[in-house]
Design a protein around this motif. Structure first.
Motif, PDB file in Angstrom:
ATOM      1  N   GLN A 102      45.871  36.998  43.217  1.00 46.40           N
ATOM      2  CA  GLN A 102      44.515  36.705  42.751  1.00 46.40           C
ATOM      3  C   GLN A 102      43.500  37.723  43.260  1.00 46.40           C
ATOM      4  N   SER A 103      43.603  38.101  44.515  1.00 48.75           N
ATOM      5  CA  SER A 103      42.669  39.081  45.073  1.00 48.75           C
ATOM      6  C   SER A 103      42.805  40.429  44.383  1.00 48.75           C
ATOM      7  N   GLU A 104      44.033  40.829  44.081  1.00 43.88           N
ATOM      8  CA  GLU A 104      44.251  42.103  43.389  1.00 43.88           C
ATOM      9  C   GLU A 104      43.697  42.066  41.976  1.00 43.88           C
ATOM     10  N   ARG A 105      43.827  40.921  41.315  1.00 42.09           N
ATOM     11  CA  ARG A 105      43.249  40.800  39.969  1.00 42.09           C
ATOM     12  C   ARG A 105      41.727  40.866  40.027  1.00 42.09           C
ATOM     13  N   ALA A 106      41.143  40.265  41.072  1.00 42.02           N
ATOM     14  CA  ALA A 106      39.690  40.328  41.240  1.00 42.02           C
ATOM     15  C   ALA A 106      39.231  41.761  41.475  1.00 42.02           C
ATOM     16  N   GLN A 107      39.971  42.496  42.270  1.00 43.50           N
ATOM     17  CA  GLN A 107      39.625  43.891  42.533  1.00 43.50           C
ATOM     18  C   GLN A 107      39.741  44.735  41.267  1.00 43.50           C
ATOM     19  N   LEU A 108      40.789  44.494  40.484  1.00 42.77           N
ATOM     20  CA  LEU A 108      40.956  45.199  39.219  1.00 42.77           C
ATOM     21  C   LEU A 108      39.793  44.890  38.284  1.00 42.77           C
ATOM     22  N   PHE A 109      39.429  43.630  38.209  1.00 42.77           N
ATOM     23  CA  PHE A 109      38.331  43.223  37.336  1.00 42.77           C
ATOM     24  C   PHE A 109      37.048  43.957  37.696  1.00 42.77           C
ATOM     25  N   ALA A 110      36.763  44.058  38.978  1.00 44.13           N
ATOM     26  CA  ALA A 110      35.557  44.762  39.419  1.00 44.13           C
ATOM     27  C   ALA A 110      35.614  46.237  39.031  1.00 44.13           C
ATOM     28  N   ARG A 111      36.775  46.863  39.168  1.00 41.81           N
ATOM     29  CA  ARG A 111      36.914  48.288  38.845  1.00 41.81           C
ATOM     30  C   ARG A 111      36.726  48.562  37.355  1.00 41.81           C
ATOM     31  N   ILE A 127      38.011  28.729  42.159  1.00 44.07           N
ATOM     32  CA  ILE A 127      38.862  29.796  42.675  1.00 44.07           C
ATOM     33  C   ILE A 127      40.294  29.303  42.840  1.00 44.07           C
ATOM     34  N   GLU A 128      40.449  28.105  43.348  1.00 42.02           N
ATOM     35  CA  GLU A 128      41.791  27.554  43.526  1.00 42.02           C
ATOM     36  C   GLU A 128      42.498  27.348  42.188  1.00 42.02           C
ATOM     37  N   ALA A 129      41.729  27.207  41.109  1.00 37.25           N
ATOM     38  CA  ALA A 129      42.311  27.092  39.772  1.00 37.25           C
ATOM     39  C   ALA A 129      42.718  28.443  39.194  1.00 37.25           C
ATOM     40  N   GLY A 130      42.329  29.539  39.874  1.00 41.79           N
ATOM     41  CA  GLY A 130      42.807  30.852  39.468  1.00 41.79           C
ATOM     42  C   GLY A 130      41.784  31.834  38.964  1.00 41.79           C
TER      43      GLY A 130
END
Length: 256
Positions: A3-12, A104-107
């Protein structure tokens, strides 16, 4: 990716002049369809999610129903998923933190979070909205997820486009700076359609700017040239699908 990696990708993916395009979805089926055509990320639209479940917009769909829908979307796609969280289903910071924890817990890896008072009148003061954004950021940080908070201002939805003024724009720019300091990740200005004002907002906002596609606004390529970092489509995809359904249904009922 976790999830954290997807969030970082989204920001980029938010790049000034090379915008992330979000053709908004409303359920698992629409999410899978948009993923299949090459989308880089997915985002729900609150109006569409509500309408697809028989509700009107403005947090009338229960939070538990919203969460269940979000879980289904996240479970069936591999792309980052951002949720239109409207006003957070609460006013007070502690309640907002409880709600965003569930989101967040839902994804979800991102949210839209607006400054209009849902169910009330007008906008939250800058000071109160800053406190609300900071509460969301704190809760996300405690969960270890770099949540993309797309801080939305409804300044340009408070008046028709022909009545927008430099005062509206300057107020939006002030909010962009305040929301950035509070922990916002992006700045969303739905309803803004004037090219010169969009360009100035993109130049002066400390956050990547999100503009909603509108038939009377600059075309997507021009929005990119103006410095927009994210283009979203709001309820338009849902409305297009429903109109296509009704037209096909009319022909079927007419035995055509």
């Amino acid at each position: 990716m976790n999830q954290s990696e997807r969030a970082q990708l989204f920001a980029r993916l938010h790049v000034k002049g090379d915008p992330l395009v979000l053709f908004n979805v409303w359920d698992a089926g629409s999410a899978k369809a948009v993923e299949s055509i090459g989308a880089k990320a997915l985002a729900t639209g609150s109006w569409s999610v509500a309408a697809a479940d028989g509700y009107v917009d403005a947090e009338s769909i229960p939070l538990d129903t919203l969460l269940a829908n979000l879980r289904r979307i996240v479970a069936c796609v591999t792309l980052p998923v951002s949720l239109d969280f409207e006003g957070g289903y609460a006013r007070q910071p502690a309640d907002l933190q409880a709600n965003i924890t569930q989101i967040i817990e839902a994804g979800a890896i991102g949210i839209n979070f607006e400054d209009q008072i849902v169910g009330g009148e007008g906008l939250y003061s800058v000071e109160e909205q800053v406190t609300r954004i900071a509460a969301l950021r704190q809760a996300a940080d405690q969960l270890g997820v770099p949540l993309f908070i797309n801080a939305r201002t409804d300044i340009f939805l408070q008046a028709p486009p022909e009545q927008h003024s430099e005062a509206h724009l300057e107020a939006a720019i002030r909010r962009a700076h305040a929301y950035a300091e509070a922990g916002g990740s992006g700045f969303f200005a739905p309803g803004l359609a004037d090219a010169a004002r969009i360009e100035r907002l993109c130049a002066e906002s400390p956050l990547p700017v999100n503009i909603m596609f509108l038939p009377y606004a600059p075309a997507p390529r021009q929005l990119a040239e103006l410095g927009v970092a994210r283009i979203s489509y709001g309820p338009r995809p849902y409305r297009l699908v429903i109109e296509a359904l009704k037209e096909a249904g009319r022909k079927a009922l007419a035995l055509e």
